[in-house]
Write an enzyme that holds these catalytic residues in place. Structure first.
Site, PDB file in Angstrom:
ATOM      1  N   LYS A 112     -12.425  24.372  20.709  1.00 49.42           N
ATOM      2  CA  LYS A 112     -13.845  24.701  20.551  1.00 49.42           C
ATOM      3  C   LYS A 112     -14.243  25.533  21.764  1.00 49.42           C
ATOM      4  O   LYS A 112     -14.730  25.020  22.778  1.00 49.42           O
ATOM      5  CB  LYS A 112     -14.652  23.407  20.467  1.00 49.42           C
ATOM      6  CG  LYS A 112     -15.721  23.463  19.413  1.00 49.42           C
ATOM      7  CD  LYS A 112     -16.290  22.115  19.143  1.00 49.42           C
ATOM      8  CE  LYS A 112     -17.777  22.211  18.904  1.00 49.42           C
ATOM      9  NZ  LYS A 112     -18.208  23.191  17.934  1.00 49.42           N
TER      10      LYS A 112
HETATM   11  N1  PMP Z   1     -16.135  23.753  12.250  1.00 50.67           N
HETATM   12  C1  PMP Z   1     -16.689  24.504  13.206  1.00 50.67           C
HETATM   13  C2  PMP Z   1     -16.263  25.915  13.356  1.00 50.67           C
HETATM   14  C3  PMP Z   1     -17.666  23.957  14.044  1.00 50.67           C
HETATM   15  O1  PMP Z   1     -18.221  24.707  15.009  1.00 50.67           O
HETATM   16  C4  PMP Z   1     -18.066  22.624  13.859  1.00 50.67           C
HETATM   17  C5  PMP Z   1     -19.172  22.058  14.698  1.00 50.67           C
HETATM   18  N2  PMP Z   1     -18.701  21.671  15.933  1.00 50.67           N
HETATM   19  C6  PMP Z   1     -17.452  21.870  12.852  1.00 50.67           C
HETATM   20  C7  PMP Z   1     -16.483  22.478  12.065  1.00 50.67           C
HETATM   21  C8  PMP Z   1     -17.795  20.431  12.653  1.00 50.67           C
HETATM   22  O2  PMP Z   1     -17.311  19.656  13.718  1.00 50.67           O
HETATM   23  P1  PMP Z   1     -18.075  18.374  14.247  1.00 50.67           P
HETATM   24  O3  PMP Z   1     -18.143  17.412  13.110  1.00 50.67           O
HETATM   25  O4  PMP Z   1     -17.233  17.871  15.357  1.00 50.67           O
HETATM   26  O5  PMP Z   1     -19.422  18.806  14.690  1.00 50.67           O
END
Ligand code: PMP
Length: 288
Positions: free
Chosen positions: A149
């Site tokens: 991320k």
């Molecule tokens: N995919 C992407 C590209 C994201 O940015 C996110 C948000 N962080 C998610 C999926 C969902 O992840 P999470 O449940 O950890 O927020």
């Protein structure tokens, strides 16, 4: 609003970092979005673990322990007297020279912003979201580890803009092979003939924290779940579809690329999962 930067709190207008920070110059850094529900920082340790993995992947040594970061997050929420909210935790490579090399960036910056987010209106959780597939593809794993991320979100931003140009709030991103990877900031799930499906991380799905929560929920509800390759055809012909994400929570999808999903209203399994999710949200995490 009080903003945390490397151990100190600043008013919003004084919360500044260097223009030579490689987080700004090159998107060289990592981040997390985290929710606070009724004074419970939901799944804080899971978010910090993903941050640590992201940082390790880009060879960014975090000078803070998990516990120090957790305490900093909790204290930032307290300083802002929050009960419910959205926390953005950012780690930048730090100040360096104008070249790409992170050599000389010796002071990574830990920034924590605790505020509010309302991505979708409450009514949308009742009526469901309409989404489309956009041309911009998910970053190929051979180009960059899709699980990181990082502060490079431009391809997701472009995809979101493509959706907005056509009047949609969210978009499906395909991977290089043309399989469904995820949405611009959410993971995607379908239900077909009683079985739930979601793309594997090897197909470009981020290992979402909410996705992991959903996996636990479906176990408790005895719903079979398979991680698999999904085509657009599979999604168009699913009985149900929904998205998961920290900001989106569990969002029912009722139309994809102008194809009605199921009967065109939020699916029964989706609603059951959303109900359990809301019960868990203020119970599983670290408390202020
Ligand atoms: N995919 C992407 C590209 C994201 O940015 C996110 C948000 N962080 C998610 C999926 C969902 O992840 P999470 O449940 O950890 O927020």
């Amino acid at each position: 609003m009080k903003i945390y930067i490397n151990g100190k709190f600043y008013n919003e207008e004084d919360a500044k970092i260097s223009v030579f920070d490689h987080g700004l110059l090159y998107g060289d850094g990592v981040f997390e979005g985290i929710r606070l529900y009724e004074k419970c920082v939901f799944k804080l340790d899971e978010h910090l673990e993903r941050l640590e993995y992201s940082a390790k992947s880009i060879l960014l040594t975090l000078p803070w322990s998990r516990e120090e970061m957790a305490q900093a997050v909790l204290e930032t929420c307290r300083q802002n007297a929050l009960i419910n909210g959205y926390i953005r935790l950012v780690v930048t490579r730090g100040k360096g020279s104008l070249g790409l090399s992170p050599k000389g960036c010796n002071d990574p910056q830990l920034i924590i912003i605790a505020g509010q987010i309302s991505l979708y209106s409450p009514g949308l959780y009742e009526s469901g979201l309409k989404i489309i597939t956009v041309p911009t593809r998910r970053v190929a794993p051979g180009a960059f580890a899709t699980q990181v991320k990082s502060l490079n979100y431009l391809n997701n931003i472009i995809a979101k803009m493509e959706a907005a140009q056509h009047g949609y709030l969210e978009a499906i991103m395909l991977n290089e092979q043309g399989y469904v990877a995820e949405c611009t900031a959410d993971n995607i799930f379908t239900v077909s003939k009683g079985i739930m499906y979601t793309p594997d991380s090897s197909d470009g799905a981020l290992k979402g924290v909410t996705r992991e929560v959903l996996k636990k929920i479906v176990q408790e509800l005895n719903i079979p779940l398979k991680t698999t390759k999904l085509t657009r055809y599979d999604v168009w012909n699913a009985d149900e579809c929904f998205l998961t994400g920290t900001a989106a929570e569990i969002m029912p999808v009722v139309e994809v690329d102008a194809r009605k999903i199921g009967t065109g209203v939020p699916g029964e399994m989706t609603q059951r999962c959303l109900k359990v999710f809301r019960q868990k949200a203020s119970k599983e995490g670290r408390f202020l």
